[in-house]
Motif scaffolding. Structure first.
Motif, PDB file in Angstrom:
ATOM      1  N   LEU A   1       1.026  -1.187   0.178  1.00  0.00           N
ATOM      2  CA  LEU A   1       0.082   0.096   0.275  1.00  0.00           C
ATOM      3  C   LEU A   1       0.825   1.559   0.449  1.00  0.00           C
ATOM      4  O   LEU A   1       2.089   0.942   0.943  1.00  0.00           O
ATOM      5  CB  LEU A   1      -0.581   0.474   1.133  1.00  0.00           C
ATOM      6  CG  LEU A   1      -2.010   1.458   0.831  1.00  0.00           C
ATOM      7  CD1 LEU A   1      -2.904   0.778   2.254  1.00  0.00           C
ATOM      8  CD2 LEU A   1      -1.383   2.485   1.881  1.00  0.00           C
ATOM      9  N   ALA A   2       0.630   2.257  -1.162  1.00  0.00           N
ATOM     10  CA  ALA A   2       1.347   3.064  -0.676  1.00  0.00           C
ATOM     11  C   ALA A   2       0.503   4.684  -1.333  1.00  0.00           C
ATOM     12  O   ALA A   2      -0.434   4.718  -1.806  1.00  0.00           O
ATOM     13  CB  ALA A   2       2.093   3.454  -2.267  1.00  0.00           C
ATOM     14  N   PHE A   3       0.992   5.167   0.031  1.00  0.00           N
ATOM     15  CA  PHE A   3       0.012   6.660  -0.248  1.00  0.00           C
ATOM     16  C   PHE A   3       0.520   8.247  -0.436  1.00  0.00           C
ATOM     17  O   PHE A   3       0.957   8.365   0.095  1.00  0.00           O
ATOM     18  CB  PHE A   3      -1.080   6.605   0.872  1.00  0.00           C
ATOM     19  CG  PHE A   3      -2.302   7.461   0.740  1.00  0.00           C
ATOM     20  CD1 PHE A   3      -2.837   8.157  -0.207  1.00  0.00           C
ATOM     21  CD2 PHE A   3      -3.295   7.053   1.943  1.00  0.00           C
ATOM     22  CE1 PHE A   3      -4.319   9.103   0.529  1.00  0.00           C
ATOM     23  CE2 PHE A   3      -4.734   7.557   1.279  1.00  0.00           C
ATOM     24  CZ  PHE A   3      -5.073   9.063   0.761  1.00  0.00           C
ATOM     25  N   GLY A   4      -0.094   8.607  -1.767  1.00  0.00           N
ATOM     26  CA  GLY A   4       1.300  10.407  -1.856  1.00  0.00           C
ATOM     27  C   GLY A   4      -0.152  10.915  -1.457  1.00  0.00           C
ATOM     28  O   GLY A   4      -1.750  10.849  -2.256  1.00  0.00           O
ATOM     29  N   ASN A   5       0.205  12.405  -2.537  1.00  0.00           N
ATOM     30  CA  ASN A   5      -0.927  13.690  -2.483  1.00  0.00           C
ATOM     31  C   ASN A   5      -0.505  13.989  -4.219  1.00  0.00           C
ATOM     32  O   ASN A   5      -0.813  15.202  -5.501  1.00  0.00           O
ATOM     33  CB  ASN A   5      -0.862  14.248  -1.843  1.00  0.00           C
ATOM     34  CG  ASN A   5       0.182  15.402  -1.722  1.00  0.00           C
ATOM     35  OD1 ASN A   5       0.867  14.331  -1.263  1.00  0.00           O
ATOM     36  ND2 ASN A   5      -0.452  16.719  -1.657  1.00  0.00           N
ATOM     37  N   SER A   6       1.193  13.702  -4.696  1.00  0.00           N
ATOM     38  CA  SER A   6       1.327  14.643  -5.807  1.00  0.00           C
ATOM     39  C   SER A   6       2.773  13.882  -6.760  1.00  0.00           C
ATOM     40  O   SER A   6       2.737  13.008  -6.332  1.00  0.00           O
ATOM     41  CB  SER A   6       2.437  15.399  -4.539  1.00  0.00           C
ATOM     42  OG  SER A   6       3.899  15.503  -4.487  1.00  0.00           O
ATOM     43  N   ASP A   7       2.987  14.583  -7.849  1.00  0.00           N
ATOM     44  CA  ASP A   7       4.134  14.080  -8.871  1.00  0.00           C
ATOM     45  C   ASP A   7       5.408  13.781  -7.966  1.00  0.00           C
ATOM     46  O   ASP A   7       6.066  12.876  -8.619  1.00  0.00           O
ATOM     47  CB  ASP A   7       4.483  15.715 -10.268  1.00  0.00           C
ATOM     48  CG  ASP A   7       3.014  15.332 -10.381  1.00  0.00           C
ATOM     49  OD1 ASP A   7       2.313  14.824 -10.487  1.00  0.00           O
ATOM     50  OD2 ASP A   7       3.008  16.348 -11.270  1.00  0.00           O
ATOM     51  N   GLY A   8       5.834  13.893  -7.029  1.00  0.00           N
ATOM     52  CA  GLY A   8       6.634  13.890  -6.181  1.00  0.00           C
ATOM     53  C   GLY A   8       6.514  12.079  -5.769  1.00  0.00           C
ATOM     54  O   GLY A   8       7.334  11.806  -5.247  1.00  0.00           O
ATOM     55  N   ASP A   9       4.963  11.538  -5.864  1.00  0.00           N
ATOM     56  CA  ASP A   9       5.066  10.441  -5.548  1.00  0.00           C
ATOM     57  C   ASP A   9       4.905   9.518  -6.592  1.00  0.00           C
ATOM     58  O   ASP A   9       4.510   7.914  -6.197  1.00  0.00           O
ATOM     59  CB  ASP A   9       3.774  10.492  -4.064  1.00  0.00           C
ATOM     60  CG  ASP A   9       4.048  11.369  -3.228  1.00  0.00           C
ATOM     61  OD1 ASP A   9       4.529  11.129  -2.576  1.00  0.00           O
ATOM     62  OD2 ASP A   9       2.851  12.567  -3.294  1.00  0.00           O
ATOM     63  N   LEU A  10       4.944   9.546  -7.204  1.00  0.00           N
ATOM     64  CA  LEU A  10       4.124   8.945  -8.039  1.00  0.00           C
ATOM     65  C   LEU A  10       5.758   8.009  -9.317  1.00  0.00           C
ATOM     66  O   LEU A  10       4.811   6.866  -9.163  1.00  0.00           O
ATOM     67  CB  LEU A  10       4.222   9.375 -10.239  1.00  0.00           C
ATOM     68  CG  LEU A  10       4.319   8.953 -11.424  1.00  0.00           C
ATOM     69  CD1 LEU A  10       3.411   8.537 -11.688  1.00  0.00           C
ATOM     70  CD2 LEU A  10       4.877  10.198 -12.574  1.00  0.00           C
ATOM     71  N   GLN A  11       6.775   7.837  -8.133  1.00  0.00           N
ATOM     72  CA  GLN A  11       7.588   6.895  -8.292  1.00  0.00           C
ATOM     73  C   GLN A  11       7.263   4.967  -7.290  1.00  0.00           C
ATOM     74  O   GLN A  11       7.716   4.329  -7.930  1.00  0.00           O
ATOM     75  CB  GLN A  11       8.958   7.543  -8.579  1.00  0.00           C
ATOM     76  CG  GLN A  11       9.570   7.835  -9.536  1.00  0.00           C
ATOM     77  CD  GLN A  11       8.605   9.111 -10.208  1.00  0.00           C
ATOM     78  OE1 GLN A  11       8.506   9.692  -9.485  1.00  0.00           O
ATOM     79  NE2 GLN A  11       9.296   9.251 -10.848  1.00  0.00           N
ATOM     80  N   MET A  12       6.876   6.395  -5.856  1.00  0.00           N
ATOM     81  CA  MET A  12       6.726   5.490  -4.717  1.00  0.00           C
ATOM     82  C   MET A  12       5.250   4.346  -5.777  1.00  0.00           C
ATOM     83  O   MET A  12       5.240   3.373  -5.293  1.00  0.00           O
ATOM     84  CB  MET A  12       6.493   6.390  -4.121  1.00  0.00           C
ATOM     85  CG  MET A  12       6.090   5.313  -2.910  1.00  0.00           C
ATOM     86  SD  MET A  12       6.271   6.383  -0.947  1.00  0.00           S
ATOM     87  CE  MET A  12       4.439   7.015  -1.249  1.00  0.00           C
ATOM     88  N   LEU A  13       4.275   5.308  -6.190  1.00  0.00           N
ATOM     89  CA  LEU A  13       2.970   4.224  -5.992  1.00  0.00           C
ATOM     90  C   LEU A  13       3.186   4.231  -7.486  1.00  0.00           C
ATOM     91  O   LEU A  13       3.053   2.496  -7.599  1.00  0.00           O
ATOM     92  CB  LEU A  13       1.928   5.401  -6.697  1.00  0.00           C
ATOM     93  CG  LEU A  13       1.442   5.690  -5.947  1.00  0.00           C
ATOM     94  CD1 LEU A  13       2.028   7.082  -4.453  1.00  0.00           C
ATOM     95  CD2 LEU A  13      -0.179   6.535  -5.931  1.00  0.00           C
ATOM     96  N   GLU A  14       4.106   4.271  -8.375  1.00  0.00           N
ATOM     97  CA  GLU A  14       4.380   3.215  -9.364  1.00  0.00           C
ATOM     98  C   GLU A  14       5.509   1.424  -9.130  1.00  0.00           C
ATOM     99  O   GLU A  14       4.449   0.658  -9.563  1.00  0.00           O
ATOM    100  CB  GLU A  14       4.968   3.751 -10.039  1.00  0.00           C
ATOM    101  CG  GLU A  14       5.273   3.251 -12.018  1.00  0.00           C
ATOM    102  CD  GLU A  14       6.060   4.094 -12.579  1.00  0.00           C
ATOM    103  OE1 GLU A  14       5.565   4.076 -13.923  1.00  0.00           O
ATOM    104  OE2 GLU A  14       7.215   4.634 -12.469  1.00  0.00           O
ATOM    105  N   TYR A  15       6.340   2.139  -8.084  1.00  0.00           N
ATOM    106  CA  TYR A  15       7.460   0.934  -7.235  1.00  0.00           C
ATOM    107  C   TYR A  15       6.065   0.097  -6.835  1.00  0.00           C
ATOM    108  O   TYR A  15       5.769  -1.189  -7.093  1.00  0.00           O
ATOM    109  CB  TYR A  15       8.141   1.700  -6.622  1.00  0.00           C
ATOM    110  CG  TYR A  15       8.829   0.729  -6.131  1.00  0.00           C
ATOM    111  CD1 TYR A  15       9.527  -0.166  -6.667  1.00  0.00           C
ATOM    112  CD2 TYR A  15       8.613   0.138  -5.220  1.00  0.00           C
ATOM    113  CE1 TYR A  15      10.629  -1.221  -6.081  1.00  0.00           C
ATOM    114  CE2 TYR A  15       9.698  -0.523  -3.962  1.00  0.00           C
ATOM    115  CZ  TYR A  15      10.428  -1.505  -4.503  1.00  0.00           C
ATOM    116  OH  TYR A  15      11.252  -2.157  -3.607  1.00  0.00           O
ATOM    117  N   THR A  16       5.907   0.416  -5.809  1.00  0.00           N
ATOM    118  CA  THR A  16       4.393  -0.523  -5.263  1.00  0.00           C
ATOM    119  C   THR A  16       3.452  -1.546  -5.861  1.00  0.00           C
ATOM    120  O   THR A  16       2.885  -2.343  -6.087  1.00  0.00           O
ATOM    121  CB  THR A  16       3.145   0.451  -4.309  1.00  0.00           C
ATOM    122  OG1 THR A  16       4.357   1.365  -3.524  1.00  0.00           O
ATOM    123  CG2 THR A  16       2.680  -0.497  -3.000  1.00  0.00           C
ATOM    124  N   THR A  17       2.741  -1.262  -6.850  1.00  0.00           N
ATOM    125  CA  THR A  17       1.779  -1.204  -7.413  1.00  0.00           C
ATOM    126  C   THR A  17       2.542  -2.460  -8.801  1.00  0.00           C
ATOM    127  O   THR A  17       1.976  -2.652  -9.743  1.00  0.00           O
ATOM    128  CB  THR A  17       0.757  -0.506  -8.720  1.00  0.00           C
ATOM    129  OG1 THR A  17       1.404   0.703  -9.427  1.00  0.00           O
ATOM    130  CG2 THR A  17       0.064   0.258  -7.302  1.00  0.00           C
TER     131      THR A  17
END
Length: 287
Positions: free
Chosen positions: A210-226
């Motif tokens: 599970l990854a929770f962000g709010n901005s483009d700075g979190d894009l790679q974290m969400l991409e990696y998680t999924t």
């Protein structure tokens, strides 16, 4: 939650692999009009200015003291040098004390609340819910590790060893037989954008589910998680509530949500509307 925690479920995830990662700025607490740590660092310059007349030679100094944001934006490199100087040279215990003192006295310029009261109530509830179901909750933020570690356990219940952030320079010194860590005016690792998956791998050694962000700075974290097999969940907070907090997304200079929003739509990630999905934004005790 039932799918990943119920024994016998086809999507069951053992407790050791139940890793949830959260951005901090804009995801767990507010971030407008400037990242709160940035405000703290600026205040450190102002507090120490009288003892450092040499700072007047820095072209960003007068603009900072006058609050001239337009001029500061044109003096980014000198500004960063100035901030680094004002936030280094002391040992880590002294810096923790400065952070705590600032948080105890500073208030947001428009919301008129202490900064640690500007955390999001739904996220506090989610962190508690995840931990009650065997998850380890980590903060993975572009903010610096030491700034967050000074207060996040008290506010979020996240222990310091589960905080991953931008790492500033440190050196060990022995003074009169006493060992201490001293802050240096440099950055060793930037935990933002593509740096977030790197920080997760280095510090956790497991891919989050599970990854929770709010901005483009979190894009790679969400991409990696999924990326890859197994259950996963990616979420983004959309700041669309000008009445209770702030409304901003694609054009914002702070916390821009543009490419990550497009990715969420294309890949089926969950976008959470602050306006429509959150009955409460801030904890009632802080209102």
């Amino acid at each position: 939650m039932a799918d990943v925690t119920r024994d016998g479920s086809a999507s069951y995830v053992p407790p050791a692999e139940r890793i949830a990662v959260f951005d901090n700025d804009g995801t767990l607490w507010s971030e407008q009009p400037l990242y709160f740590q940035f405000v703290f660092m600026i205040d450190q310059v102002k507090a120490q200015a009288a003892a450092h007349p040499e700072w007047k030679r820095n072209p960003a100094f007068q603009a900072l003291m006058a609050g001239d944001l337009r001029e500061l934006s044109a003096q980014k490199k000198p500004l960063l040098q100035l901030l680094a100087q004002a936030n280094s040279g002391m040992n880590v215990a002294d810096y923790d004390a400065r952070i705590e003192a600032w948080l105890a006295s500073a208030k947001h310029p428009t919301l008129h609340r202490p900064y640690t009261s500007l955390v999001f109530q739904p996220q506090l509830e989610l962190l508690t819910y995840l931990r009650a179901n065997g998850f380890k909750t980590y903060i993975v933020s572009g903010g610096t590790t030491q700034f967050m570690r000074a207060w996040v356990e008290r506010v979020y219940g996240v222990p310091p060893e589960q905080v991953i952030g931008t790492d500033e320079g440190l050196k060990y010194e022995s003074r009169d037989g006493q060992g201490e860590l001293v802050r240096e005016p440099k950055v060793d690792f930037v935990d933002d954008g593509p740096g977030k998956p790197v920080g997760i791998y280095r510090r956790i050694g497991r891919k989050p589910i599970l990854a929770f962000g709010n901005s483009d700075g979190d894009l790679q974290m969400l991409e990696y998680t999924t990326t890859g097999q197994g259950p996963h969940l990616a979420l983004l907070v959309h700041h669309d509530d000008a009445a209770r907090e702030f409304a901003y997304d694609r054009q914002s200079k702070v916390g821009r949500l543009d490419r990550a929003w497009d990715a969420a739509v294309a890949r089926g990630w969950t976008v959470v509307s602050m306006k429509d999905d959150w009955a409460t934004v801030f904890p009632l005790s802080s209102q």
